[in-house]
Design a protein around this motif. Structure first.
Motif, PDB file in Angstrom:
ATOM      1  N   ALA A  47      15.331 -15.581  42.163  1.00  0.00           N
ATOM      2  CA  ALA A  47      16.031 -16.011  43.381  1.00  0.00           C
ATOM      3  C   ALA A  47      15.594 -15.201  44.593  1.00  0.00           C
ATOM      4  CB  ALA A  47      17.536 -15.892  43.175  1.00  0.00           C
ATOM      5  N   ASP A  48      15.158 -13.954  44.353  1.00  0.00           N
ATOM      6  CA  ASP A  48      14.902 -13.056  45.473  1.00  0.00           C
ATOM      7  C   ASP A  48      13.855 -12.024  45.056  1.00  0.00           C
ATOM      8  OD1 ASP A  48      16.890 -11.972  48.054  1.00  0.00           O
ATOM      9  OD2 ASP A  48      15.304 -10.685  47.262  1.00  0.00           O
ATOM     10  N   PRO A  49      12.880 -11.692  45.916  1.00  0.00           N
ATOM     11  CA  PRO A  49      11.850 -10.712  45.519  1.00  0.00           C
ATOM     12  C   PRO A  49      12.386  -9.302  45.274  1.00  0.00           C
ATOM     13  CG  PRO A  49      11.512 -11.449  47.798  1.00  0.00           C
ATOM     14  CD  PRO A  49      12.608 -12.285  47.226  1.00  0.00           C
ATOM     15  N   VAL A  50      13.615  -9.035  45.666  1.00  0.00           N
ATOM     16  CA  VAL A  50      14.188  -7.702  45.460  1.00  0.00           C
ATOM     17  C   VAL A  50      14.516  -7.455  43.986  1.00  0.00           C
ATOM     18  CG1 VAL A  50      16.337  -6.439  45.861  1.00  0.00           C
ATOM     19  CG2 VAL A  50      14.964  -7.188  47.780  1.00  0.00           C
ATOM     20  N   SER A  51      14.810  -8.515  43.253  1.00  0.00           N
ATOM     21  CA  SER A  51      14.981  -8.381  41.811  1.00  0.00           C
ATOM     22  C   SER A  51      14.003  -9.352  41.171  1.00  0.00           C
ATOM     23  CB  SER A  51      16.419  -8.705  41.393  1.00  0.00           C
ATOM     24  OG  SER A  51      16.509  -8.606  39.985  1.00  0.00           O
ATOM     25  N   SER A  52      12.768  -8.909  41.005  1.00  0.00           N
ATOM     26  CA  SER A  52      11.724  -9.847  40.624  1.00  0.00           C
ATOM     27  C   SER A  52      10.549  -9.121  39.978  1.00  0.00           C
ATOM     28  CB  SER A  52      11.264 -10.615  41.882  1.00  0.00           C
ATOM     29  OG  SER A  52      10.447 -11.701  41.501  1.00  0.00           O
ATOM     30  N   VAL A  53       9.418  -9.818  39.925  1.00  0.00           N
ATOM     31  CA  VAL A  53       8.235  -9.249  39.282  1.00  0.00           C
ATOM     32  C   VAL A  53       6.993  -9.693  40.040  1.00  0.00           C
ATOM     33  CG1 VAL A  53       8.163 -11.204  37.652  1.00  0.00           C
ATOM     34  CG2 VAL A  53       6.977  -9.095  37.068  1.00  0.00           C
ATOM     35  N   ARG A  74       8.040  -4.455  38.280  1.00  0.00           N
ATOM     36  CA  ARG A  74       9.262  -5.157  37.897  1.00  0.00           C
ATOM     37  C   ARG A  74      10.401  -4.252  38.289  1.00  0.00           C
ATOM     38  NH1 ARG A  74      13.011  -7.967  37.575  1.00  0.00           N
ATOM     39  NH2 ARG A  74      14.096  -8.781  35.759  1.00  0.00           N
ATOM     40  N   HIS A  75      11.181  -4.682  39.239  1.00  0.00           N
ATOM     41  CA  HIS A  75      12.367  -3.889  39.561  1.00  0.00           C
ATOM     42  C   HIS A  75      13.546  -4.788  39.869  1.00  0.00           C
ATOM     43  CE1 HIS A  75      10.211  -4.182  43.402  1.00  0.00           C
ATOM     44  NE2 HIS A  75       9.274  -3.443  42.888  1.00  0.00           N
ATOM     45  N   HIS A  76      14.724  -4.253  39.597  1.00  0.00           N
ATOM     46  CA  HIS A  76      15.959  -5.037  39.649  1.00  0.00           C
ATOM     47  C   HIS A  76      16.774  -4.767  40.902  1.00  0.00           C
ATOM     48  CE1 HIS A  76      14.697  -5.085  35.494  1.00  0.00           C
ATOM     49  NE2 HIS A  76      15.506  -6.087  35.258  1.00  0.00           N
ATOM     50  N   GLY A  77      16.339  -3.807  41.708  1.00  0.00           N
ATOM     51  CA  GLY A  77      17.098  -3.504  42.924  1.00  0.00           C
ATOM     52  C   GLY A  77      16.177  -3.048  44.042  1.00  0.00           C
ATOM     53  N   GLY A  78      14.960  -3.567  44.052  1.00  0.00           N
ATOM     54  CA  GLY A  78      13.991  -3.169  45.079  1.00  0.00           C
ATOM     55  C   GLY A  78      13.346  -1.826  44.763  1.00  0.00           C
ATOM     56  N   ILE A  79      12.400  -1.433  45.615  1.00  0.00           N
ATOM     57  CA  ILE A  79      11.663  -0.173  45.423  1.00  0.00           C
ATOM     58  C   ILE A  79      12.467   0.957  46.051  1.00  0.00           C
ATOM     59  CG2 ILE A  79       9.537   1.086  45.967  1.00  0.00           C
ATOM     60  CD1 ILE A  79       8.235  -1.752  46.410  1.00  0.00           C
ATOM     61  N   ALA A  80      12.878   1.915  45.236  1.00  0.00           N
ATOM     62  CA  ALA A  80      13.589   3.071  45.789  1.00  0.00           C
ATOM     63  C   ALA A  80      12.578   3.974  46.500  1.00  0.00           C
ATOM     64  CB  ALA A  80      14.288   3.829  44.668  1.00  0.00           C
ATOM     65  N   GLY A 174      17.386   6.109  39.350  1.00  0.00           N
ATOM     66  CA  GLY A 174      18.008   6.486  40.620  1.00  0.00           C
ATOM     67  C   GLY A 174      17.868   5.414  41.686  1.00  0.00           C
ATOM     68  N   ASP A 175      17.517   4.176  41.292  1.00  0.00           N
ATOM     69  CA  ASP A 175      17.396   3.082  42.256  1.00  0.00           C
ATOM     70  C   ASP A 175      18.744   2.375  42.415  1.00  0.00           C
ATOM     71  OD1 ASP A 175      17.178   2.277  39.599  1.00  0.00           O
ATOM     72  OD2 ASP A 175      16.134   0.427  40.104  1.00  0.00           O
ATOM     73  N   ALA A 176      18.784   1.368  43.280  1.00  0.00           N
ATOM     74  CA  ALA A 176      20.038   0.668  43.553  1.00  0.00           C
ATOM     75  C   ALA A 176      20.552  -0.093  42.335  1.00  0.00           C
ATOM     76  CB  ALA A 176      19.846  -0.291  44.731  1.00  0.00           C
ATOM     77  N   SER A 177      19.656  -0.418  41.374  1.00  0.00           N
ATOM     78  CA  SER A 177      20.108  -1.153  40.191  1.00  0.00           C
ATOM     79  C   SER A 177      20.666  -0.222  39.119  1.00  0.00           C
ATOM     80  CB  SER A 177      18.957  -1.975  39.588  1.00  0.00           C
ATOM     81  OG  SER A 177      18.096  -1.160  38.829  1.00  0.00           O
ATOM     82  N   ALA A 178      20.420   1.089  39.276  1.00  0.00           N
ATOM     83  CA  ALA A 178      20.867   2.077  38.274  1.00  0.00           C
ATOM     84  C   ALA A 178      20.572   1.577  36.858  1.00  0.00           C
ATOM     85  CB  ALA A 178      22.343   2.405  38.439  1.00  0.00           C
ATOM     86  N   MET A 179      19.343   1.129  36.644  1.00  0.00           N
ATOM     87  CA  MET A 179      18.928   0.605  35.336  1.00  0.00           C
ATOM     88  C   MET A 179      19.215   1.624  34.230  1.00  0.00           C
ATOM     89  SD  MET A 179      17.180  -1.646  33.541  1.00  0.00           S
ATOM     90  CE  MET A 179      16.620  -2.670  34.866  1.00  0.00           C
ATOM     91  N   THR A 180      19.873   1.184  33.159  1.00  0.00           N
ATOM     92  CA  THR A 180      20.216   2.103  32.072  1.00  0.00           C
ATOM     93  C   THR A 180      19.894   1.494  30.718  1.00  0.00           C
ATOM     94  OG1 THR A 180      22.469   1.315  32.488  1.00  0.00           O
ATOM     95  CG2 THR A 180      22.030   3.604  32.991  1.00  0.00           C
TER      96      THR A 180
END
Ligand code: MTE
Length: 390
Positions: A47-53, A74-80, A174-180
């Protein structure tokens, strides 16, 4: 050179004036004639390049190392965009001493250099139900292979002291998606790294600057970027990214719990839809990549007739465990259509399956862990397409 051209006799413009001086390009970039060698995304996919590949241009690369500027992202909350002096890594939970490290602290542990592939579990995910995307960049480009410099994760875990009931790690970005993600302690102590360099230079922001986790052979989602927190616990956390996402839905509607290791896989990168044969019949180089999350690749076979007959390809360049391998098959093309396939085998005799064999076991509900054999159809005029044979 085509008959009638006399380029060698011409005086090209660039031979008539001096070029730029040595300080004109303090950080080098590729020739302007290579401007098409770039990462690309598939706009309708997300839907949006901020959470995309964005995908690695595999059809334009050779050897085994992916240049930093074209490693897929591949990031889920943009480039930190992280200031390394304001970034910390915390280790807590079931440890004797909770610790907080700066990047400089980490660089004082013994370092190592390792070449590993990182493949997203969703690589080739769009191809489960049939041939879809017309380019190896899009069918297989969620992979990169770089040399990491960093430290063993074990060093910092031992510094904190894992309590006897500490069996799992929760690693957080430490990005906005706090991937865990949850990682078993055996893997963490065995070969995981905290990397701060890729191919000799600092990690790129896209790849997790200033530090990322390296989880050799395991799915890319676990390689947490912008690593900031490691919690030690006694059981897995079952976070979103290891339950509703990054699990494989089976034909009966149940999901496989944790499929961490990436399976043995290969693909021909040239010829391929974005790299058609333009030179006509005769001497032709078929080239591709093979890799396995279990170890080294021991053999790659190539078929030019859709899997009826196979020939062993030549593996060239370093053969490293859980790194991509480059293979070549040099043929004399008679100009007739080809159905190109490659099939990899690793040192543990795992063999890449056909797509039909894979679907017979896994069905078509899945997105992840598709390691089926890819077919490219090369027409008489060299134009190449993504197809399936059965
Ligand atoms: N780490 C953080 N912090 N945030 C993310 O969105 N994406 C993961 C993983 N680590 C992600 C992350 C996924 S799904 C993949 S496939 C890899 O990073 C991609 O790594 P790359 O961007 O270097 O290709």
């Amino acid at each position: 050179q085509a008959a009638g051209e006399n380029v060698i006799l011409q005086k090209q413009d660039w031979r008539t004036y001096l070029g730029d001086g040595v300080d004109a390009r303090p950080y080098g970039t590729p020739s302007a004639h290579e401007a098409h060698v770039i990462r690309r995304n598939v706009e309708w996919l997300t839907a949006d390049p901020v959470s995309s590949v964005s995908f690695t241009p595999l059809h334009e690369l050779d050897g085994i190392i992916t240049p930093n500027g074209v490693c897929f992202e591949r990031h889920h909350g943009g480039i930190a965009e992280i200031d390394p002096t304001a970034h910390r890594l915390m280790i807590h939970g079931l440890v004797d001493t909770p610790l907080v490290f700066t990047l400089e602290d980490l660089k004082r542990f013994p370092r190592e250099n390792k070449v590993y592939f990182l493949e997203c579990a969703a690589n080739s995910g769009m191809e489960w139900r049939g041939a879809q995307l017309n380019g190896v960049q899009f069918t297989h480009g969620m992979i990169h292979n770089v040399m990491y410099t960093g430290i063993k994760l074990r060093h910092v875990l031992e510094e904190a002291g894992i309590k006897p009931n500490g069996k799992w790690l929760l690693v957080e970005g430490g990005d906005a998606s706090a991937m865990t993600r949850s990682i078993p302690i055996e893997k963490a102590l065995n070969d995981c790294m905290i990397a701060f360099k890729m191919n000799g230079e600092a990690l790129r922001p896209e790849q997790g600057y200033p530090m990322r986790l390296v989880v050799p052979g395991w799915e890319g989602n676990m390689w947490i970027k912008w690593l900031r927190r490691i919690e030690v616990g006694d059981q897995p956390w079952h976070q979103r990214e290891e339950t509703s996402k990054y699990t494989d839905l089976m034909p009966d509607g149940r999901a496989r719990r944790f499929s961490w290791q990436m399976d043995v896989k290969s693909v021909i990168t040239s010829p391929s839809p974005q790299a058609p044969v333009t030179h006509g019949k005769g001497r032709t180089v078929i080239s591709g990549l093979a890799w396995s999350g279990a170890g080294k690749i021991s053999r790659v076979d190539v078929s030019v007739d859709g899997g009826r007959n196979w020939r062993s390809a030549r593996i060239d360049g370093p053969s490293l465990s859980r790194s991509v391998h480059r293979f070549y098959l040099d043929i004399d093309w008679n100009g007739e259509p080809l159905y190109l396939q490659s099939r990899a085998m690793d040192e543990y005799r795992n063999v890449q399956p056909t797509k039909d064999a894979l679907r017979a076991v896994r069905g078509v509900n899945s997105i992840y862990h598709n390691n089926g054999i890819q077919t490219w159809y090369v027409a008489k005029d060299g134009v190449t397409e993504n197809v399936e044979v059965s």
